[in-house]
Design a protein around this motif. Structure first.
Motif, PDB file in Angstrom:
ATOM      1  N   THR A  59     -14.102 106.584 -13.599  1.00  0.00           N
ATOM      2  CA  THR A  59     -15.440 107.088 -13.855  1.00  0.00           C
ATOM      3  C   THR A  59     -15.393 108.298 -14.784  1.00  0.00           C
ATOM      4  O   THR A  59     -14.374 108.965 -14.921  1.00  0.00           O
ATOM      5  CB  THR A  59     -16.119 107.492 -12.548  1.00  0.00           C
ATOM      6  N   ASP A  60     -16.520 108.566 -15.436  1.00  0.00           N
ATOM      7  CA  ASP A  60     -16.674 109.756 -16.265  1.00  0.00           C
ATOM      8  C   ASP A  60     -17.482 110.796 -15.502  1.00  0.00           C
ATOM      9  O   ASP A  60     -18.314 110.461 -14.646  1.00  0.00           O
ATOM     10  CB  ASP A  60     -17.399 109.411 -17.570  1.00  0.00           C
ATOM     11  N   ALA A  61     -17.246 112.035 -15.804  1.00  0.00           N
ATOM     12  CA  ALA A  61     -17.995 113.107 -15.156  1.00  0.00           C
ATOM     13  C   ALA A  61     -19.455 113.070 -15.585  1.00  0.00           C
ATOM     14  O   ALA A  61     -19.768 112.839 -16.756  1.00  0.00           O
ATOM     15  CB  ALA A  61     -17.385 114.459 -15.523  1.00  0.00           C
ATOM     16  N   ASP A  85     -23.235 118.216 -17.112  1.00  0.00           N
ATOM     17  CA  ASP A  85     -23.934 119.367 -16.540  1.00  0.00           C
ATOM     18  C   ASP A  85     -25.119 119.800 -17.388  1.00  0.00           C
ATOM     19  O   ASP A  85     -26.140 120.253 -16.873  1.00  0.00           O
ATOM     20  CB  ASP A  85     -22.964 120.550 -16.383  1.00  0.00           C
TER      21      ASP A  85
END
Length: 810
Positions: A11-13, A16
């Motif tokens: 997965t990718d973050a 933010d």
């Protein structure tokens, strides 16, 4: 995205902060540019797929309603329902389509496509048959039926029984009758079997239409005659249902037959709708068999999808009433003219081809006369063509399987695009006729019995399959090179040539050298030297070095004692500049291992690594690496306390799963999957025991589990003590343990023990250099293999004293 670099997928973050507006637009524009259009010169011409450009009316209506985001949850075709907004538009469009299919009364709704509609039909049929007293429900269909039928049967836990595809490529009424006789004979006198019969109006790979009315007649006779069977009839009209009413209205595939109970359409195919839009229709009184109360929402849900797009209903309504029958007739008259133009182009390019335009449908099926009927790969890729093997009766009466390609004359296709394809097809077939078939050459007598398999393979599994000629340079991607255009070496006519290696005085040495072309040994995939049954050294060519994930040269020690679960194969991998990349210890068989990889600054322990070359389609291969647990220990030059920095659990090893993707799912080379990934750090000089007491701080709840090649399901416990990493495997649900112990300083010692030679410019090498290098490596690497022999379940990796002393003296 890691998967675009090395084949693994994580997965990718989640971001933010938002991207600035210009950057957001730039990325979207870049991705949009990668999505092909329909008529630009560089856009692909999709001749092998039932898809088309959506109509402007539908796009406009969808855009007008999308901002209000209407949710058309529920079914709106009953009296008193669907009186406002997009629900009224859905009701009017669905009932108009039911009228087109000669239903006096019907219920239905918009689905996400025909796959969902078929699931809805089989679900309603199953529940209706159970309500009729059936204790067993069977789905009966043709072997050529769309895969969505098998998928729906699997989801609904129904038995699927397929009738073989005969020479007509149809589900014949007689075959249905015989299959029902067999089911009746299997059913006891006091029991009842329900049968969901699936007919097709427009097979995806032929365009043909089953004799639905004749099949319905068989079912009507069964119902009237009593017996121990109950029947339900679903028609998959995904491709033909939006075409036949306008091109062949006399074909009775629809509700004209009383024993047709449900039908599915796919307006996002020939119906000119954007994705995703299907329509499910059934006779009145049946939809309640799929009803589920939704008390939290205050209604009864009779659909599969629940919430649905009202904007899509508006788009469909705009075409049903904005084009109407006159508009659709004109669209499909043009399609049939284009279909016939396609057929003529194929006959002109290959006069001996079998060319079969589908009656009333926009499909042409062609069996080409050359070779095995397969089209050149470049042409098939450019025009998105797919071949299927179908039963065939030749004019002389002989029968057998034959490869056929299907071509769709969809509404977006222009005569100019057909003419462009005609020229490309004629040129490709002419080139194929001028190029002699490259059958594998007859191999000379093997110089030794041990080399029989060497002509087709090599020590490295990756070199069972290679890029075909003209598609070997990664720098030429994507024009000629692709991560998934691998083919079987022997099938390319490139079996490895091998010959004995003699000494300076001409005497035999017991060694053999091998390459696809020994006249240019370093110019084509690899050059190798082997002492059969003992070791092999392979140097990759320039293109393979660019591709390789594990170095530019590989030295493998696999004998003289054969590999066993207790005795590994040991492999040394070298970078192009001659420096050592890693040493691998593989416990298991050739494909499935528990493995330790030792690098200068880190150690990787792989539990349950399964490496395979996988045939994708025809002679097209990919490569798959599946590992249950991978523990990665990063070493620092101090005495830092070991710690686990990350545990990523991608899948549950306790649940059995398919180790590799299905053949048709491979898109890249390689594909990598892990159940669990554990990242650790430790100082190379750390001596104390870790963990000092208690459980290993794994960073997440529950033990570390893996599917081991040695012991099946195991608990995995890492620890550090006395300057060594230990990874212990304990079988779950049975006896058995195994442990791998790796000194933290082993990786720092190996480069001095195993010196290499520069191979980054392989064409400048002399075979004698590689032979001499192998002779230097074997006395050093062979003892490492014996030192790693399992003793009492313990596999301790080390540098034997005699090897260490020899290294110091040299």
């Amino acid at each position: 995205m890691a998967d675009l670099e090395d084949g693994s997928t994580e997965t990718d973050a989640f971001p933010d902060v938002p991207l600035p507006g210009p950057e957001l637009a730039r990325v979207l524009d870049a991705r949009l540019a990668e999505v092909p259009g329909w008529h630009a010169p560089d856009d692909p011409v999709r001749l092998g797929f039932a898809m088309t450009a959506p109509h402007a009316l539908a796009l406009d209506a969808f855009g007008r309603f999308a901002e209000r985001n209407p949710n058309n949850v529920g079914v709106h075709t009953r009296f008193g329902d669907g009186v406002r907004g997009t629900r009224r538009l859905e009701r009017e469009a669905v009932l108009a389509l039911a009228g087109l299919l000669h239903a006096d009364a019907a219920d239905g709704y918009l689905t996400g496509g025909a796959n969902e509609g078929t699931l809805a039909g089989l679900r309603v049929g199953r529940n209706a048959l159970r309500a009729a007293g059936a204790g067993r429900v069977v789905v009966l269909a043709s072997a050529l039926t769309h895969h969505s039928v098998a998928k729906a049967a699997e989801i609904l836990d129904l038995e699927l029984r397929l009738c073989p595809a005969g020479p007509s490529w149809l589900l014949e009424a007689g075959a249905v009758d015989a299959a029902l006789d067999a089911l009746a004979a299997e059913t006891g006198a006091d029991a009842r079997t329900g049968v969901v019969v699936v007919s097709t109006a427009g097979y995806y790979n032929t365009g043909l239409v089953d004799p639905v009315d004749a099949i319905a007649g068989v079912l009507a006779g069964r119902a009237a005659g009593g017996g121990n069977l109950s029947v339900f009839h679903h028609v998959d009209a995904a491709h033909g249902g939006m075409i036949l009413p306008f091109t062949a209205p006399e074909v009775p595939f629809d509700f004209r037959s009383p024993y047709v109970h449900s039908i599915v359409l796919d307006p996002h195919k020939s119906g000119l709708m954007p994705y995703s839009c299907g329509v499910f229709l059934c006779r009145k009184g049946l939809l309640g068999h799929g009803a589920v109360p939704a008390p939290m929402s205050g209604f009864v849900d009779e659909t599969i999808s629940g919430s649905r797009s009202g904007a899509m209903a508006a788009a469909l309504w705009s075409l049903v009433f904005g084009l109407a029958a006159d508009g659709y007739r004109e669209v499909f008259r043009d399609c049939l003219r284009v279909r016939d133009r396609l057929a003529d182009a194929i006959r002109a390019a290959d006069p001996d081809a079998v060319v079969l335009p589908s009656p009333g449908n926009t499909v042409v099926v062609a069996g080409f006369s050359h070779g095995d009927g397969r089209l050149p790969a470049e042409l098939a890729e450019r025009y998105r063509l797919v071949g299927n093997t179908l039963p065939w009766t030749a004019p002389d009466g002989s029968t057998g399987d034959r490869l056929f390609h299907h071509f769709y004359a969809m509404p977006h296709l222009t005569p100019a695009q057909v003419d462009g394809f005609a020229a490309a097809l004629a040129g490709s077939l002419a080139d194929a006729a001028r190029t002699p078939r490259r059958d594998a050459p007859a191999a000379p007598a093997a110089p030794a019995a041990e080399l029989r398999d060497l002509r087709r393979s090599s020590v490295c599994l990756r070199h069972l399959v290679v890029h075909p000629p003209g598609r070997r340079d990664p720098d030429d991607h994507p024009h000629a090179y692709s991560f998934h255009t691998f083919q079987d070496r022997a099938g390319l006519g490139e079996q490895l040539a091998a010959r004995p290696w003699t000494g300076d005085d001409g005497s035999p040495t017991g060694l053999y050298v091998y390459a696809p072309d020994l006249e240019a040994p370093f110019a084509n995939e690899l050059f190798g030297v082997t002492d059969p049954g003992r070791y092999s050294l392979e140097v990759l060519d320039r293109n393979q070095q660019k591709l390789s994930l594990v170095g530019a040269a590989h030295f493998a020690v696999f004998g003289p004692e054969p590999r066993t679960p207790d005795r590994p194969v040991v492999l040394a991998n070298f970078h192009a500049d001659g420096t050592l990349r890693s040493v691998e210890y593989k416990y298991g068989d050739r494909r499935y291992n528990d493995e330790v990889q030792v690098f200068a600054d880190h150690v990787v322990v792989k539990i349950g690594k399964d490496a395979r070359s996988v045939r994708r389609d025809g002679d097209d291969y990919s490569f798959s690496l599946d590992t249950s647990l991978e523990l990665r220990l990063r070493l620092t030059d101090d005495d830092a306390v070991p710690r686990i920095t990350r545990v990523a659990r991608h899948a549950d090893p306790a649940l059995p799963r398919r180790r590799h993707l299905l053949r048709g799912q491979y898109r890249r080379f390689p594909n990598r999957f892990f159940d669990t990934v554990v990242d650790m750090t430790a100082g190379r000089r750390h001596e104390a025991r870790w963990p000092a007491a208690g459980p290993v701080p794994s960073g997440s709840e529950g033990p570390l589990l893996a599917r081991s090649a040695l012991l099946d399901l195991v608990r995995v416990t890492p620890s550090v003590s006395g300057g060594a990493l230990s990874v212990r495997l304990t079988a779950v649900g049975g006896p058995g343990t195994a442990a791998f112990t790796v000194p933290l300083g082993l990786g720092a010692r190996l480069p001095g023990l195993l010196p290499g030679i520069a191979v980054g410019e392989p064409e400048t090498l002399d075979p004698a250099e590689v032979v001499a290098w192998a002779a230097r490596l074997h006395p050093r690497l062979g003892p490492l293999r014996e030192a790693a022999l399992a003793r009492g379940g313990q596999r301790r990796l080390s540098v034997p004293d005699e090897v260490a002393g020899r290294t110091e003296r040299t």
